[in-house]
Motif scaffolding. Structure first.
Motif, PDB file in Angstrom:
ATOM      1  N   SER A  46       1.994   4.623  -4.918  1.00  0.00           N
ATOM      2  CA  SER A  46       0.665   4.789  -4.326  1.00  0.00           C
ATOM      3  C   SER A  46       0.387   6.243  -3.982  1.00  0.00           C
ATOM      4  N   VAL A  49      -0.878   8.520  -6.995  1.00  0.00           N
ATOM      5  CA  VAL A  49      -2.286   8.477  -7.420  1.00  0.00           C
ATOM      6  C   VAL A  49      -3.247   8.789  -6.277  1.00  0.00           C
ATOM      7  N   ARG A  50      -2.727   8.871  -5.071  1.00  0.00           N
ATOM      8  CA  ARG A  50      -3.605   9.107  -3.912  1.00  0.00           C
ATOM      9  C   ARG A  50      -4.363  10.422  -4.041  1.00  0.00           C
ATOM     10  N   SER A  52      -5.557  11.720  -6.568  1.00  0.00           N
ATOM     11  CA  SER A  52      -6.578  11.662  -7.629  1.00  0.00           C
ATOM     12  C   SER A  52      -7.846  10.966  -7.168  1.00  0.00           C
ATOM     13  N   LEU A  53      -7.900  10.559  -5.897  1.00  0.00           N
ATOM     14  CA  LEU A  53      -9.033   9.770  -5.401  1.00  0.00           C
ATOM     15  C   LEU A  53     -10.208  10.680  -5.052  1.00  0.00           C
ATOM     16  N   ASN A  73      -7.481  11.872 -14.525  1.00  0.00           N
ATOM     17  CA  ASN A  73      -7.413  11.401 -13.139  1.00  0.00           C
ATOM     18  C   ASN A  73      -7.848   9.940 -13.046  1.00  0.00           C
ATOM     19  N   GLY A  75      -7.207   6.260 -12.693  1.00  0.00           N
ATOM     20  CA  GLY A  75      -6.090   5.537 -12.095  1.00  0.00           C
ATOM     21  C   GLY A  75      -5.416   4.580 -13.043  1.00  0.00           C
ATOM     22  N   SER A  96      -3.468  -2.535 -10.907  1.00  0.00           N
ATOM     23  CA  SER A  96      -4.450  -1.589 -11.436  1.00  0.00           C
ATOM     24  C   SER A  96      -5.094  -2.116 -12.716  1.00  0.00           C
ATOM     25  N   THR A 108      -7.983   3.495  -8.931  1.00  0.00           N
ATOM     26  CA  THR A 108      -7.188   4.333  -8.038  1.00  0.00           C
ATOM     27  C   THR A 108      -7.255   3.802  -6.614  1.00  0.00           C
TER      28      THR A 108
END
Length: 543
Positions: A46, A49-50, A52-53, A73, A75, A96, A108
């Motif tokens: 987690s 990818v955090r 990329s939010l 980027n 997710g 996902s 994401t």
């Protein structure tokens, strides 16, 4: 005094067996410790990818085993391309994928939310609360959160002639993508593509009628939507016409070549006469095939297989343009767009199985003079192709993913035209509602509900962090505004425009995406909290 004799177990050659003491070192986590191990693995994924939010989220470089580089980027793309060994980490990949398959956007966010929920669950486990009671509390909180999100939702009214409000929702989706600089162009392509194939009465969208293709060269601004089909092929002979009006298309999956025996065979030719007879047989077979095509009324051949120079020359002599080596999916799309039938044998070819198009043309572009076929004015006017351009393959691949997300947003709004406010506003409103409801719960589940409320704040915190803003300060300010003014549209000002009112900034997300995120993340957390052991399959087989 003699030394004691040591007996060794030996094989048939007299060599002693080597005993490796591995079993004593191996341990198997069970119960609470196993759940904590699962949570740690999920939190690691987690956190990847955090960052990329959001619209200021960072990209990731994905390097394949072959050395291919992918910058994205998205997710779902990041999760699917990561090589993960842990079982719970693989569950996050499936989470996902579920969000991507069902909604197409928010992949994401759902992973970040699931990771935050699991981290909060670990704190509750440390306090001695049973995992099942935590899962029950999360389920209860999820119901309240979903209800609050639906309560604060607004409707976006749109029609084929009025798409201004719809465009604002799509621009929110494209704000974090590589195409954000040309978001107006891609927004229009996404709207036109989906509304061309949508059935607004049944609230259904057939994505099978939309093809997304790309070609290196030009810029993203050169991308366009073609009302028809674009295939990366050209005419099989350079002297064939480059443009055909009122095309009647024979769509073939049978090769233009003489039939061959299915078994192993050998043909010996010992004289010139035998060779000439063989040549005459092949020529007559080719001519018969071409005659059957001409008799059906076709003036264009699209074939799945290739054909040699002799067949190509005969096609040119008979004035029959042809395209060869057309892939199966493209062949199906041509058949759907032209209302034609795919013909597996020449004997079955007839006029009623031909596809019809107003114009088929070969276009060339770029300094390399790349050529492609464009089939326009099709009998089935709903079939469209989004033709993307870009300076390199990486940009085109990312543009395809961005356009897919944008089209999925339009599809979601066709099915349910309600939206919630972005910038974390919906999650903050849900967090406040869950925290308030937890005060009225007398059971131990109130702790799980407060933890759920805290986990919902992770979206706003991540958005603020990725935008270079002080996260806790911004979250506290936005929460106070929502509480004092009792308005659910205050969120994080990611673009630093000086306004936290997401309604005025026109930052929207589809309601179905937020609702699905909450439900999927909660279901995954319940599944993880119920797994207290992992048993290898081969160990079960040996028992």
């Amino acid at each position: 005094m003699t030394e004691p004799q040591v007996a060794y177990a030996q094989d048939e050659y007299g060599n002693p067996f080597i005993v490796v003491r591995d079993q004593g070192k191996k341990t198997r986590a069970q119960g609470t410790q196993a759940i904590k191990d699962h949570i740690k693995a999920a939190s690691t994924v987690s956190n990847i990818v955090r960052t990329s939010l959001g619209p200021r989220g960072l990209d990731k470089i994905m390097i394949s085993p072959d050395g291919d580089i992918q910058v994205t980027n998205d997710g779902a793309t990041i999760m699917s391309n990561m090589e993960l060994e842990h079982q719970i980490a693989k569950l996050l990949v499936q989470l996902s994928k579920s969000q991507d398959d069902e909604i197409g956007d928010g992949t994401t966010g759902v992973v970040v939310l699931a990771g935050a929920l699991l981290e909060q669950a670990e704190m509750l486990i440390d306090r001695g609360i049973h995992p099942i009671r935590i899962a029950d509390g999360f389920d209860r909180a999820c119901e309240i959160a979903v209800h609050e999100v639906e309560r604060t939702a607004d409707k976006v009214e749109f029609s084929p002639g009025q798409v201004d409000e719809l465009a604002k929702v799509i621009k929110t989706c494209l704000g974090s993508k590589i195409v954000s600089g040309t978001s107006d162009k891609f927004t229009q392509i996404a709207i036109d593509a989906v509304l061309s194939v949508a059935d607004l009465d049944r609230r259904d969208v057939d994505f099978e009628l939309i093809k997304v293709d790309g070609k290196v060269g030009g810029s993203l601004e050169d991308s366009a939507l073609v009302k028809g089909v674009v295939i990366d092929k050209d005419m099989s002979h350079p002297q064939m016409p480059r443009e055909i009006r009122d095309a009647r298309i024979a769509i073939l999956t049978c090769p233009l070549e003489p039939p061959r025996p299915k078994t192993k065979h050998k043909l010996d030719i010992s004289s010139v006469e035998e060779y000439r007879r063989l040549e005459e047989y092949e020529r007559s077979t080719f001519e018969n095939m071409i005659k059957q095509i001409k008799d059906s009324g076709a003036n264009l051949v699209v074939c799945q297989w290739g054909f040699d120079d002799e067949a190509n020359h005969l096609l040119l002599q008979h004035g029959l343009p042809a395209v060869r080596w057309v892939g199966g999916p493209e062949l199906e799309l041509i058949a759907i767009a032209t209302n034609g039938r795919i013909v597996p044998r020449f004997e079955e070819l007839s006029a009623d199985k031909l596809g019809h198009a107003g114009l088929v043309r070969e276009v060339s572009f770029g300094t390399t003079q790349d050529r492609m076929m464009v089939i326009e004015e099709c009998a089935n006017t709903r079939a469209v192709t989004a033709f993307l351009r870009g300076s390199n393959k990486m940009i085109i691949d990312e543009a395809k993913r961005a356009l897919h997300d944008a089209m999925c947003v339009v599809r979601s709004l066709v099915k349910d035209n309600r939206v919630v406010y972005g910038g974390g506003a919906a999650e903050i409103a849900a967090s406040l509602a869950v925290a308030q409801a937890a005060d009225d719960i007398p059971s131990i589940e109130q702790y799980a509900m407060r933890a759920f409320s805290t986990a919902l704040d992770i979206i706003s915190l991540a958005l603020a962090e990725n935008s270079g803003l002080p996260p806790i300060e911004n979250l506290a300010m936005v929460k106070s505004k929502q509480v004092n003014e009792k308005k659910a549209y205050y969120g994080i000002d990611c673009m630093n425009v000086g306004n936290n009112n997401m309604k005025e900034c026109r930052v929207f997300d589809p309601l179905v995406s937020k609702r699905q995120q909450l439900l999927l993340a909660t279901q995954l957390v319940r599944a993880v909290l119920k797994i207290d052991d992992v048993i290898e399959q081969h160990a079960v087989d040996e028992m």
